[in-house]
Write a protein that holds these residues in place. Structure first.
Motif, PDB file in Angstrom:
ATOM      1  N   LEU A 174       0.823  -1.205   0.000  1.00 54.59           N
ATOM      2  CA  LEU A 174       0.000   0.000   0.000  1.00 54.59           C
ATOM      3  C   LEU A 174       0.859   1.257   0.000  1.00 54.59           C
ATOM      4  CD1 LEU A 174      -2.850  -0.988   2.509  1.00 54.59           C
ATOM      5  CD2 LEU A 174      -2.955  -0.867   0.010  1.00 54.59           C
ATOM      6  N   PHE A 175       1.960   1.234   0.781  1.00 52.36           N
ATOM      7  CA  PHE A 175       2.873   2.374   0.787  1.00 52.36           C
ATOM      8  C   PHE A 175       3.478   2.588  -0.601  1.00 52.36           C
ATOM      9  CE2 PHE A 175       3.433   1.851   5.553  1.00 52.36           C
ATOM     10  CZ  PHE A 175       2.808   3.050   5.855  1.00 52.36           C
ATOM     11  N   ALA A 176       3.879   1.482  -1.231  1.00 54.74           N
ATOM     12  CA  ALA A 176       4.481   1.576  -2.568  1.00 54.74           C
ATOM     13  C   ALA A 176       3.474   2.143  -3.574  1.00 54.74           C
ATOM     14  CB  ALA A 176       4.966   0.204  -3.021  1.00 54.74           C
ATOM     15  N   LEU A 177       2.243   1.650  -3.510  1.00 53.84           N
ATOM     16  CA  LEU A 177       1.201   2.156  -4.401  1.00 53.84           C
ATOM     17  C   LEU A 177       0.931   3.635  -4.159  1.00 53.84           C
ATOM     18  CD1 LEU A 177      -1.576  -0.598  -4.650  1.00 53.84           C
ATOM     19  CD2 LEU A 177      -0.383   0.497  -6.541  1.00 53.84           C
ATOM     20  N   ALA A 178       0.915   4.027  -2.871  1.00 49.61           N
ATOM     21  CA  ALA A 178       0.645   5.425  -2.532  1.00 49.61           C
ATOM     22  C   ALA A 178       1.732   6.349  -3.083  1.00 49.61           C
ATOM     23  CB  ALA A 178       0.541   5.583  -1.014  1.00 49.61           C
ATOM     24  N   ILE A 179       3.001   5.952  -2.916  1.00 54.27           N
ATOM     25  CA  ILE A 179       4.114   6.769  -3.417  1.00 54.27           C
ATOM     26  C   ILE A 179       4.040   6.892  -4.930  1.00 54.27           C
ATOM     27  CG2 ILE A 179       6.628   6.863  -3.707  1.00 54.27           C
ATOM     28  CD1 ILE A 179       6.816   5.521  -0.926  1.00 54.27           C
ATOM     29  N   PHE A 180       3.804   5.757  -5.611  1.00 55.14           N
ATOM     30  CA  PHE A 180       3.728   5.780  -7.065  1.00 55.14           C
ATOM     31  C   PHE A 180       2.538   6.623  -7.527  1.00 55.14           C
ATOM     32  CE2 PHE A 180       2.872   4.414 -11.341  1.00 55.14           C
ATOM     33  CZ  PHE A 180       4.135   4.180 -11.883  1.00 55.14           C
ATOM     34  N   GLY A 181       1.414   6.476  -6.846  1.00 55.69           N
ATOM     35  CA  GLY A 181       0.213   7.232  -7.221  1.00 55.69           C
ATOM     36  C   GLY A 181       0.402   8.731  -7.083  1.00 55.69           C
ATOM     37  N   VAL A 182       1.014   9.156  -5.961  1.00 56.38           N
ATOM     38  CA  VAL A 182       1.254  10.586  -5.742  1.00 56.38           C
ATOM     39  C   VAL A 182       2.222  11.128  -6.798  1.00 56.38           C
ATOM     40  CG1 VAL A 182       2.286  12.282  -4.173  1.00 56.38           C
ATOM     41  CG2 VAL A 182       0.744  10.519  -3.283  1.00 56.38           C
ATOM     42  N   ALA A 183       3.289  10.361  -7.055  1.00 54.61           N
ATOM     43  CA  ALA A 183       4.273  10.786  -8.063  1.00 54.61           C
ATOM     44  C   ALA A 183       3.612  10.895  -9.436  1.00 54.61           C
ATOM     45  CB  ALA A 183       5.436   9.799  -8.108  1.00 54.61           C
TER      46      ALA A 183
ATOM     47  N   VAL B 113      14.280   4.677   0.974  1.00 49.79           N
ATOM     48  CA  VAL B 113      14.382   4.969   2.410  1.00 49.79           C
ATOM     49  C   VAL B 113      13.426   4.098   3.220  1.00 49.79           C
ATOM     50  CG1 VAL B 113      13.931   6.732   4.167  1.00 49.79           C
ATOM     51  CG2 VAL B 113      15.237   7.322   2.117  1.00 49.79           C
ATOM     52  N   LEU B 114      12.237   3.859   2.678  1.00 47.84           N
ATOM     53  CA  LEU B 114      11.242   3.046   3.384  1.00 47.84           C
ATOM     54  C   LEU B 114      11.446   1.548   3.174  1.00 47.84           C
ATOM     55  CD1 LEU B 114       8.036   5.184   2.696  1.00 47.84           C
ATOM     56  CD2 LEU B 114       9.357   5.045   4.819  1.00 47.84           C
ATOM     57  N   GLY B 115      12.474   1.178   2.416  1.00 46.34           N
ATOM     58  CA  GLY B 115      12.766  -0.230   2.199  1.00 46.34           C
ATOM     59  C   GLY B 115      11.802  -0.920   1.253  1.00 46.34           C
ATOM     60  N   LEU B 116      11.106  -0.138   0.425  1.00 46.08           N
ATOM     61  CA  LEU B 116      10.139  -0.710  -0.507  1.00 46.08           C
ATOM     62  C   LEU B 116      10.812  -1.186  -1.792  1.00 46.08           C
ATOM     63  CD1 LEU B 116       7.350   1.984  -0.046  1.00 46.08           C
ATOM     64  CD2 LEU B 116       7.572  -0.219   1.124  1.00 46.08           C
TER      65      LEU B 116
ATOM     66  N   GLY C   7       9.944  -0.637  -6.797  1.00 46.05           N
ATOM     67  CA  GLY C   7       9.230  -0.702  -5.515  1.00 46.05           C
ATOM     68  C   GLY C   7       7.930  -1.476  -5.640  1.00 46.05           C
ATOM     69  N   LEU C   8       7.201  -1.247  -6.733  1.00 47.03           N
ATOM     70  CA  LEU C   8       5.969  -1.996  -6.961  1.00 47.03           C
ATOM     71  C   LEU C   8       6.252  -3.477  -7.185  1.00 47.03           C
ATOM     72  CD1 LEU C   8       4.041   0.412  -9.386  1.00 47.03           C
ATOM     73  CD2 LEU C   8       3.827   0.226  -6.904  1.00 47.03           C
ATOM     74  N   THR C   9       7.368  -3.751  -7.861  1.00 51.12           N
ATOM     75  CA  THR C   9       7.749  -5.143  -8.119  1.00 51.12           C
ATOM     76  C   THR C   9       8.204  -5.825  -6.841  1.00 51.12           C
ATOM     77  OG1 THR C   9       8.492  -4.481 -10.326  1.00 51.12           O
ATOM     78  CG2 THR C   9       9.224  -6.626  -9.523  1.00 51.12           C
ATOM     79  N   HIS C  10       9.081  -5.158  -6.094  1.00 49.30           N
ATOM     80  CA  HIS C  10       9.682  -5.736  -4.893  1.00 49.30           C
ATOM     81  C   HIS C  10       8.645  -6.022  -3.810  1.00 49.30           C
ATOM     82  CE1 HIS C  10      13.030  -6.754  -2.319  1.00 49.30           C
ATOM     83  NE2 HIS C  10      12.638  -5.888  -1.397  1.00 49.30           N
ATOM     84  N   THR C  11       7.632  -5.168  -3.722  1.00 52.79           N
ATOM     85  CA  THR C  11       6.597  -5.364  -2.703  1.00 52.79           C
ATOM     86  C   THR C  11       5.493  -6.303  -3.175  1.00 52.79           C
ATOM     87  OG1 THR C  11       5.476  -3.351  -3.464  1.00 52.79           O
ATOM     88  CG2 THR C  11       7.007  -3.134  -1.606  1.00 52.79           C
ATOM     89  N   GLY C  12       5.593  -6.786  -4.404  1.00 52.19           N
ATOM     90  CA  GLY C  12       4.639  -7.783  -4.903  1.00 52.19           C
ATOM     91  C   GLY C  12       3.368  -7.232  -5.486  1.00 52.19           C
ATOM     92  N   VAL C  13       3.288  -5.913  -5.718  1.00 46.81           N
ATOM     93  CA  VAL C  13       2.058  -5.316  -6.235  1.00 46.81           C
ATOM     94  C   VAL C  13       1.735  -5.861  -7.626  1.00 46.81           C
ATOM     95  CG1 VAL C  13       0.966  -3.181  -7.012  1.00 46.81           C
ATOM     96  CG2 VAL C  13       2.264  -3.207  -4.870  1.00 46.81           C
ATOM     97  N   ILE C  14       2.709  -5.782  -8.541  1.00 47.88           N
ATOM     98  CA  ILE C  14       2.451  -6.204  -9.916  1.00 47.88           C
ATOM     99  C   ILE C  14       2.252  -7.717  -9.994  1.00 47.88           C
ATOM    100  CG2 ILE C  14       3.425  -6.310 -12.242  1.00 47.88           C
ATOM    101  CD1 ILE C  14       4.722  -3.633 -11.751  1.00 47.88           C
ATOM    102  N   GLU C  15       3.026  -8.460  -9.218  1.00 48.82           N
ATOM    103  CA  GLU C  15       2.868  -9.917  -9.219  1.00 48.82           C
ATOM    104  C   GLU C  15       1.489 -10.325  -8.707  1.00 48.82           C
ATOM    105  OE1 GLU C  15       5.121 -13.943  -7.562  1.00 48.82           O
ATOM    106  OE2 GLU C  15       5.842 -11.956  -6.991  1.00 48.82           O
TER     107      GLU C  15
END
Length: 428
Positions: free
Chosen positions: A4-13, A37-40, A293-301
């Motif tokens: 969710l953090f990764a999605l939020a950062i990408f969405g805001v950007a 920094v957040l380890g995402l 970040g989206l890949t590493h946190t498993g969002v796209i998978e």
């Protein structure tokens, strides 16, 4: 919580990039920093990982071609081509646009669409400046044509190289399966463009007469330098085309070609480096880190796994989902990291297919969706970002939405035609 953090950062950007409320390079650097920094994102692995990191092949391909174009520009050949194109079209806006689109679409399958845009965009700007007309509609049309034309071959669009490598598809496979629909889509796009860009096609008769009086040969400032540069460029094009034989990555060809070009032209290196679009390169690096970040946190998978479970053994539905899903998602994520991430997911679906024909249809649906989806937004494909960078540097800004409002129409139009092709060829 991490996805969710990764999605939020990408969405805001993405919001700030789309609305242009902040400089896009600053946005992606801040977004990339937040992911790290957040380890995402995967820490220092982001510099080395093939699937979760920066795609250095893309970065160095762009760098090498920017150096090559910077040196060729010194010969005056772009001025020559600009005057020639303006005279051949006699300044008629739609005719000029069609000429430039055909040049772009024919070159893209063999040079790759990023390289083609880097060659054609400066010519377009010169033409339009000579004719005192706005270059933005012509540049946008060329980018859309390059993404369509590049889909035809293994080397025409970077996602195709990734798909071909993973699926074991050859250059000839792409010619047989992708080229027919690419030709159809491009021909219909040429017709559509007359209506799509009609408000931006301005005619300036007084300036046309002035351009027709020019002698294009006088634009060539150094004929012998041009000859040397064209020889090097021809060898580079041959190397790009023989990718499957030479096993040289396009990025290596571009870097080697840039080095040879600097030597044969006896170029002033600091002057050449000033021609490099450093902001564009940094933007890509930041974007790759955010996608990692989206890949590493498993969002796209997770999205891919959900799709596989929902499809089951309905393979026409699978092809449809891959085509339209790749087009939609690829419009928001650069299609290179998107394809790199989703290819293993597609491979898993293909392995469950009942026969070879059905399995291959899924790869072609995936490729068509990813390639045509590259027209969806201003950040959907490398060629789009490069073209906007060149336009901005030349003082002809193209906004995110100025590009996207045309891109969305062409993407939907292309994907509907592509779906009909996949259905008729592989499932009827």
């Amino acid at each position: 919580m991490r996805p969710l953090f990764a999605l939020a950062i990408f969405g805001v950007a993405f919001f700030f990039i789309a609305t242009e409320k902040a400089d896009k390079v600053k946005v992606v650097l801040i977004g990339a920093a937040a992911m790290l920094v957040l380890g995402l994102a995967p820490g220092t692995e982001v510099f080395f990982s093939e699937h979760e990191g920066i795609d250095w092949n893309v970065i160095f391909l762009l760098l090498g071609m920017m150096i090559v174009i910077g040196i060729i520009k010194q010969t005056g050949v772009f001025d020559y081509l600009g005057i020639w194109a303006a005279k051949r079209s006699r300044g008629e806006p739609y005719r000029l646009m069609v000429m430039l689109m055909i040049i772009t679409a024919v070159a893209s399958p063999f040079l790759d669409n990023v390289t083609t845009i880097m060659l054609v965009a400066p010519v377009t700007i010169v033409v339009c400046e000579r004719l005192k007309i706005a270059p933005q509609p012509y540049l946008i049309a060329e980018v859309l044509a390059s993404n369509i034309g590049g889909a035809a071959t293994l080397i025409g669009d970077p996602p195709n190289i990734i798909i071909g490598s993973r699926a074991g598809l050859s250059f000839n496979d792409f010619l047989v399966h992708m080229t027919p629909i690419v030709v159809i889509v491009f021909v219909l796009f040429v017709i559509l463009s007359r209506f799509l860009f009609r408000k931006g096609l301005k005619h300036n008769p007084e300036q046309v007469q002035a351009v027709l009086a020019l002698q294009e040969k006088r634009a060539i400032r150094d004929p012998w330098l041009l000859v040397r540069c064209l020889v090097v460029l021809a060898v580079m094009i041959a190397a790009f085309s023989l990718h499957s034989v030479l096993h040289l990555e396009p990025s290596l060809v571009a870097l080697i070609g840039a080095g040879v070009m600097v030597l044969v032209a006896k170029a002033d290196v600091p002057e050449v480096l000033r021609e490099v679009e450093w902001g564009t390169l940094v933007f890509f690096v930041g974007l790759f880190v955010m996608v990692s970040g989206l890949t590493h946190t498993g969002v796209i998978e997770s999205i891919g796994d959900w799709a596989v479970a929902a499809i089951g053994d309905r393979y026409l539905l699978a092809a449809t989902a891959l085509l339209f899903g790749s087009g939609i998602l690829g419009a928001f994520f650069d299609n290179i990291p998107y394809v790199a991430t989703m290819t293993p997911v597609v491979e898993g679906v293909v392995e469950q297919a009942p026969d070879h024909r059905t399995g291959q249809s899924l790869w072609w649906a995936f490729a068509l969706g990813a390639d045509f989806g590259g027209n969806g937004t201003a950040v959907a494909a490398s060629a789009n970002v490069v073209a906007l960078g060149i336009a901005s540097r030349s003082g002809h800004h193209i906004s995110f939405w100025q590009f996207t409002r045309y891109g969305v129409v062409v993407t939907v139009f292309s994907m509907v035609l592509a779906w009909g092709y996949v259905w008729l060829r592989y499932f009827v």
